[in-house]
Design a protein around this motif. Sequence first.
Motif, short mmCIF file in Angstrom:
data_model
loop_
_atom_site.label_atom_id
_atom_site.label_comp_id
_atom_site.label_asym_id
_atom_site.label_seq_id
_atom_site.Cartn_x
_atom_site.Cartn_y
_atom_site.Cartn_z
N THR A 220 2.69 28.35 22.86
CA THR A 220 1.73 29.19 23.58
C THR A 220 1.23 28.47 24.83
N LEU A 221 0.96 27.18 24.72
CA LEU A 221 0.54 26.40 25.90
C LEU A 221 1.64 26.39 26.96
N ARG A 222 2.89 26.23 26.53
CA ARG A 222 4.01 26.22 27.48
C ARG A 222 4.12 27.56 28.22
N SER A 279 -0.70 19.71 20.05
CA SER A 279 -0.01 20.61 20.97
C SER A 279 -0.24 20.19 22.42
N ALA A 280 -1.49 19.85 22.75
CA ALA A 280 -1.79 19.39 24.11
C ALA A 280 -1.02 18.12 24.44
N GLU A 286 6.01 16.52 27.46
CA GLU A 286 7.16 17.27 27.93
C GLU A 286 7.13 17.45 29.45
N THR A 287 5.95 17.68 30.00
CA THR A 287 5.85 17.88 31.45
C THR A 287 6.10 16.57 32.19
N LEU A 288 5.56 15.48 31.68
CA LEU A 288 5.84 14.17 32.29
C LEU A 288 7.32 13.84 32.21
N LEU A 289 7.94 14.15 31.09
CA LEU A 289 9.39 13.92 30.96
C LEU A 289 10.16 14.75 31.98
N HIS A 290 9.75 15.97 32.16
CA HIS A 290 10.38 16.85 33.15
C HIS A 290 10.32 16.22 34.54
N LEU A 291 9.16 15.68 34.91
CA LEU A 291 9.01 15.04 36.21
C LEU A 291 9.84 13.77 36.30
#
Length: 580
Positions: A220-222, A279-280, A286-291
Amino acid sequence: MRILGLSNMRDAAAALVENGRIIAAAEEERFVRIKHVTALPVHAARFCLQSAGIRLQDLDAVAVPWKYWQLGRRAALAIGSMLQSPRLFAVKGARSAERLTHEWVELAFLRTLLSRRVDGTRCPPVVFLDHHLCHAASAILVSPYEHAAILVADGASEAHSTMLACADQHHIRVLTRVPLPHSLGQFYAAMTAYLGFRPDHDEYIVMGLAAYGAPRFAQTLREQVLRRLPEGQFRLNTRLLDFHLARCRVFSREFLRLFGPARHPQEDLTPRHHDVAASAQAVLEETLLHLARHLSTITKERRLCVAGGVAYNCVANSRLLRDAGFEDLFVPPAAGDSGAALGAALWLTHRKGGGCAPMVMRTASWGPEFSESACRTALEAAGLVVERLEEAPLCEKVAEELAAGRLVFWFQGRMEWGPRALGNRSLLADPRREDMRALINLKVKLREPFRPFAPSVLQERASEYFEMSGPSPFMLRTARVHASMKGLIPAVVHVDGTARVQTVDVDSNPRYRGLLEAFARRTGIPVLLNTSFNVNEPIVCTPQEAVACFLKTEVEWLVMENLLARRRATPSPAQAPVRR
């Protein structure tokens, strides 16, 4: 070339650099005793100058990690959020605007204010620098790398929240930035507020709490709150979760419908809160990994430097090292805004061509230190029993007391730079005792029982106990504890089987290493539980603060330099003298 870096924003700090070498660095909170203080760092600046035996007029420049006239976007976003609630704006918005105005005025008239308040001499020119470039400099210019990729992530700079770059010891090339209000730091701070903790203060508590939950709200956060986009970008849905409103404990109806009611600070933690924290944390990682993966792809670098307040999330740092495609990772000990003050001094020095050979930061010991005489004066003034021992016998005696289950406050050398106690202002304990965390909370910390304690370990033996390679000198990485070792050091193993590890080498802190070696000889375990020397306050700085903190607790021993101190024995009723 002497450059003083300073910042008057949150985590105010000052740092002095001479020809590209660090002379001194300290956060203002250690002097004024207010955590994360926002203030002109007068005391920290005085300390830095006194460390070098110079005055303001002897500096070549003052470097500030803010182009303060560009902070208008931050102010506009904050005021815009507050205007959603006129009543809230009347109370909070005006106060925020007043605070920002005060900070800007300080920077605009910085030369005059420093001259007047630091030492009365003429202040040199002040240079205002890009905030995220200063963060980047605080990492790459003291890292062991000749070149590296750089990821800067925090709450906000002048107009951005994130920067991707590549750099060597002379140049930093910006590749992309993420504009405000899309901020990982503000996302995590808002979730911290939702969970009933203090945003911009207690994010580390949420990180520890996350290990107790399952990330059942992550999808849901994603989908609704924090979306990843191509080319190293992401977007935060501020209509659903607004940092500025969250700081005032105001959340949108839709957010509360999706995740449930916000927790009151005094409310008991429930499994739902654990799951929200998990979850947070998962979505942040995941977002840091994406970057970072995008950085790896476009730079082809094998090494990564990370800075900014988000870099204090040591669980995320370990995930980056493990999964982002880099072979090595460096995070400076003061990764947040205090570190940007040092970065400003380093970056301006290099821009002016005043650097010498590159400096690798292997220690965080850049703060004030005090003589043995000053320590003895403070101990005896408090009526403590004091014994002086040479270094080797001192380490053996303290190791013996630790092995017997006693607690020891350890005050040595220069105070640490950054938020971690690394063996200079530490509370130490035996990691072998299952009940040690509860004992420390009872006798000293009075904090949430779920929060973990960290291990210090001899660097060459770290791989025997933890799944890690390479050093971790600043306690900014976690590692899984080997299954066979969990029963040997249970007090420093978190509920998820990990530990936030500090490795201690042969050069950076000889006396602390000597204590670890003495404990290893006595117990066979080259590990100590290490937490900060404080009780609901900034880490102690002076001998007087150390003694006062010791007397507030039930800790058995206080070690200050070569002095071993304890309370005087209280006579039992049978031994008490009879009054006539």
